[in-house]
Design a protein around this motif. Structure first.
Motif, PDB file in Angstrom:
ATOM      1  N   ARG A   1      -5.668   1.830   3.945  1.00  0.00           N
ATOM      2  CA  ARG A   1      -6.966   2.483   4.062  1.00  0.00           C
ATOM      3  C   ARG A   1      -8.044   1.481   4.438  1.00  0.00           C
ATOM      4  O   ARG A   1      -8.043   0.327   3.997  1.00  0.00           O
ATOM      5  CB  ARG A   1      -7.323   3.146   2.726  1.00  0.00           C
TER       6      ARG A   1
ATOM      7  N   HIS B   1      -4.461   1.409  -1.191  1.00  0.00           N
ATOM      8  CA  HIS B   1      -4.113   2.809  -0.943  1.00  0.00           C
ATOM      9  C   HIS B   1      -3.907   3.053   0.545  1.00  0.00           C
ATOM     10  O   HIS B   1      -4.446   2.325   1.396  1.00  0.00           O
ATOM     11  CB  HIS B   1      -5.205   3.743  -1.471  1.00  0.00           C
ATOM     12  N   GLU B   2      -3.157   4.104   0.838  1.00  0.00           N
ATOM     13  CA  GLU B   2      -2.910   4.496   2.226  1.00  0.00           C
ATOM     14  C   GLU B   2      -4.067   5.346   2.729  1.00  0.00           C
ATOM     15  O   GLU B   2      -4.763   6.011   1.967  1.00  0.00           O
ATOM     16  CB  GLU B   2      -1.603   5.290   2.319  1.00  0.00           C
ATOM     17  N   GLY B   3      -4.273   5.321   4.060  1.00  0.00           N
ATOM     18  CA  GLY B   3      -5.308   6.151   4.656  1.00  0.00           C
ATOM     19  C   GLY B   3      -4.993   7.625   4.516  1.00  0.00           C
ATOM     20  O   GLY B   3      -3.852   8.026   4.288  1.00  0.00           O
ATOM     21  N   LYS B   4      -6.020   8.460   4.675  1.00  0.00           N
ATOM     22  CA  LYS B   4      -5.849   9.894   4.538  1.00  0.00           C
ATOM     23  C   LYS B   4      -5.333  10.485   5.831  1.00  0.00           C
ATOM     24  O   LYS B   4      -5.658  10.011   6.913  1.00  0.00           O
ATOM     25  CB  LYS B   4      -7.171  10.561   4.154  1.00  0.00           C
TER      26      LYS B   4
ATOM     27  N   LYS C   1       0.472   5.922  -1.025  1.00  0.00           N
ATOM     28  CA  LYS C   1      -0.342   7.004  -1.576  1.00  0.00           C
ATOM     29  C   LYS C   1      -0.453   6.860  -3.087  1.00  0.00           C
ATOM     30  O   LYS C   1       0.389   6.232  -3.738  1.00  0.00           O
ATOM     31  CB  LYS C   1       0.263   8.361  -1.204  1.00  0.00           C
TER      32      LYS C   1
ATOM     33  N   TYR D   1       0.837  -1.193   0.000  1.00  0.00           N
ATOM     34  CA  TYR D   1       0.000   0.000   0.000  1.00  0.00           C
ATOM     35  C   TYR D   1       0.875   1.248   0.000  1.00  0.00           C
ATOM     36  O   TYR D   1       2.058   1.218   0.350  1.00  0.00           O
ATOM     37  CB  TYR D   1      -0.955   0.010   1.192  1.00  0.00           C
TER      38      TYR D   1
ATOM     39  N   ASN E   1     -14.317  -0.060   4.881  1.00  0.00           N
ATOM     40  CA  ASN E   1     -14.254   0.491   6.236  1.00  0.00           C
ATOM     41  C   ASN E   1     -14.948  -0.388   7.266  1.00  0.00           C
ATOM     42  O   ASN E   1     -14.751  -0.193   8.466  1.00  0.00           O
ATOM     43  CB  ASN E   1     -14.880   1.888   6.262  1.00  0.00           C
TER      44      ASN E   1
END
Length: 494
Positions: free
Chosen positions: A210, A197-200, A39, A37, A169
């Protein structure tokens, strides 16, 4: 007699013993579930293609041993640019002459690398949607294409969110997706590489993959690709490795591959480099740019508060910075903390060493405070919210309020005796002001109504009225003070 069913319990001697094997060095184990994972736009797909092509060709990756095997790639993002990226990898591998043929096929019989754009749902056994296929259909298709004689080594799923029907989620939905992946691994004895993807959040924080944390909990290996810097160098970090020790972080430099006609073919990690050194000149220039730029109002207040606290010798903690903030007052500490994190990430603030007597993080300004050219430049203004200690204050003379005697109610509490104090001077009697009577419509003066204000307690030297304070026997037998106030006259109605 009927045969008794076999017991599901296994003893020590019956437990399977198998040493872990690896597809790529210490990064991708065989027969395991791996998640990569990072961005968006940082090269996750190019790194996954680099691994897939290296395994399909049996080519060493960044001086790491590679076990050759067949690879299947489920791609949902930009399938139209897939061939261009594969051409870029062949340039990256030094084999551009293989572009005209079938570089991943042996004599047209064994296809070592295959792609599909079919829409599958790995978290559903049988999809109710006729346009999407479930987990069982994917397993049947893989078993038909990759028999036991030529088994599948790696299945790449790019990206994860495109192949699940539930919400990433939700814990239950993510657990169902993980169980679907483990079902494929159990049936085909292969590895699965998930691209996610990476978390925000803030740029300087690693927030994990994420969605629900059940994803990383179900993985055998978790890899994080950090954002690239200006020199296109990114850090590859193993954050979880169930079957072995976590290797040290690896720094990869991504290089653009070009065709003979100048066409851009993509970025691939060409070599492993050392960690990029910190340039102090760049840091100073960055700090100078921060002072020259117009910071947001909240950041400006924080910088001014830290510099003011430093000048007064007070540790700049959150609790001492907070009273200086007015832009975000009443909205909690979260905006203030987020602004401080951004200032630390940009280099304007640094975390100082712990001070004695403080519990929170102490911040120090990395930017020089603006020089005051006024007449009072040498005067240091102490911080308003943080009072000085008793040792810092000079002994003060007793003020007029300190010499006043305590009120009568306080004298009744005989817990401690107050030290003797000089007798105060008799206070002058207050002047009585007589108000003119109000004239009603009939021409008569209205009666003055008694005031509802409570009278202040009399001073110790003021004599009390013996009649007002004379004890009166009540019905219950206890004494009480007589009330000499007159009853309030009722208002006459016309």
């Amino acid at each position: 007699m009927a045969d008794t069913p076999a017991s599901p319990w296994l003893h020590f001697s019956k437990l399977p013993h198998e040493m872990p094997s690896w597809l790529i060095g210490d990064y991708v184990p065989a027969k395991s579930l791996t998640c990569l994972y990072g961005k968006r736009g940082q090269g996750k797909t190019f790194l996954a293609l680099d691994w897939a092509c290296s395994i399909a060709m049996g080519r060493a990756w960044q001086e790491q041993a590679v076990t050759r095997g067949r690879v299947a790639y489920l791609l949902a993002e930009r399938p139209d640019g897939l061939k261009r990226r594969l051409m870029g990898w062949l340039h990256h591998a030094g084999k551009p002459d293989l572009i005209k043929g079938e570089p991943f096929t042996d004599d047209g019989k064994i296809h070592w690398l295959q792609f599909t754009q079919a829409d599958f749902l790995l978290d559903v056994d049988n999809s109710p949607d006729p346009e999407r296929r479930g987990n069982n259909e994917l397993i049947k298709m893989l078993e038909a294409e990759f028999p036991k004689e030529r088994p599948l080594a790696l299945l790449v799923i790019d990206p994860l969110a495109a192949f699940m029907s539930g919400s990433e989620n939700e814990t239950t939905d993510m657990q169902r997706f993980v169980r679907g992946c483990l079902k494929i691994i159990s049936r085909l004895k292969c590895s699965i590489l998930l691209i996610h993807h990476e978390g925000k959040g803030n740029v300087n924080n690693i927030l994990g993959a994420r969605g629900s944390s059940a994803l990383e909990a179900g993985m055998d290996t978790v890899l994080y690709l950090a954002p690239r810097n200006n020199d296109m160098i990114a850090e590859l970090r193993v954050t979880k490795q169930r079957e072995g020790a976590e290797p040290k972080p690896r720094w990869l430099q991504f290089v653009e591959q070009e065709a003979a006609d100048g066409q851009k073919l993509g970025l691939f990690p060409t070599k492993t480099t050392e960690p990029p050194p910190k340039d102090k000149t760049t840091d100073k220039k960055k700090n100078a740019d921060i002072t020259a730029q117009s910071l947001p109002p909240l950041a400006e207040e924080i910088m001014a508060a830290v510099q003011k606290l430093e000048a007064s010798g007070v540790p700049a903690e959150i609790k001492s910075i907070r009273p200086h903030i007015t832009k975000m007052r009443g909205r909690g500490d979260r905006p203030t903390r987020d602004a401080i994190d951004q200032l630390v990430a940009s280099g304007a603030l640094v975390i100082s060493s712990a001070h004695s007597g403080t519990r929170g993080t102490v911040y120090r300004s990395a930017v020089a405070a603006p020089i005051d050219t006024s007449e009072n430049a040498d005067t240091v203004i102490a911080a308003d919210p943080v009072p000085a200690t008793d040792t810092d204050k000079p002994p003060a003379a007793p003020s007029e309020e300190m010499t006043k005697p305590a009120p009568t109610e306080a004298k009744k509490k005989k817990a401690t005796k107050a030290p003797a104090q000089p007798a105060p001077e008799p206070a002058p009697e207050p002047k009585k002001t007589v108000k003119a009577p109000k004239i009603t419509k009939g021409g008569k003066a209205a009666e003055a109504k008694p005031s509802r204000r409570k009278m202040a307690a009399p001073l110790p030297d003021t004599p009390k009225d013996p009649v007002a304070t004379a004890p009166v026997q009540s019905d219950g037998g206890t004494s009480r003070s007589a009330d000499t106030r007159k009853p309030r006259p009722r208002k006459k109605t016309p």
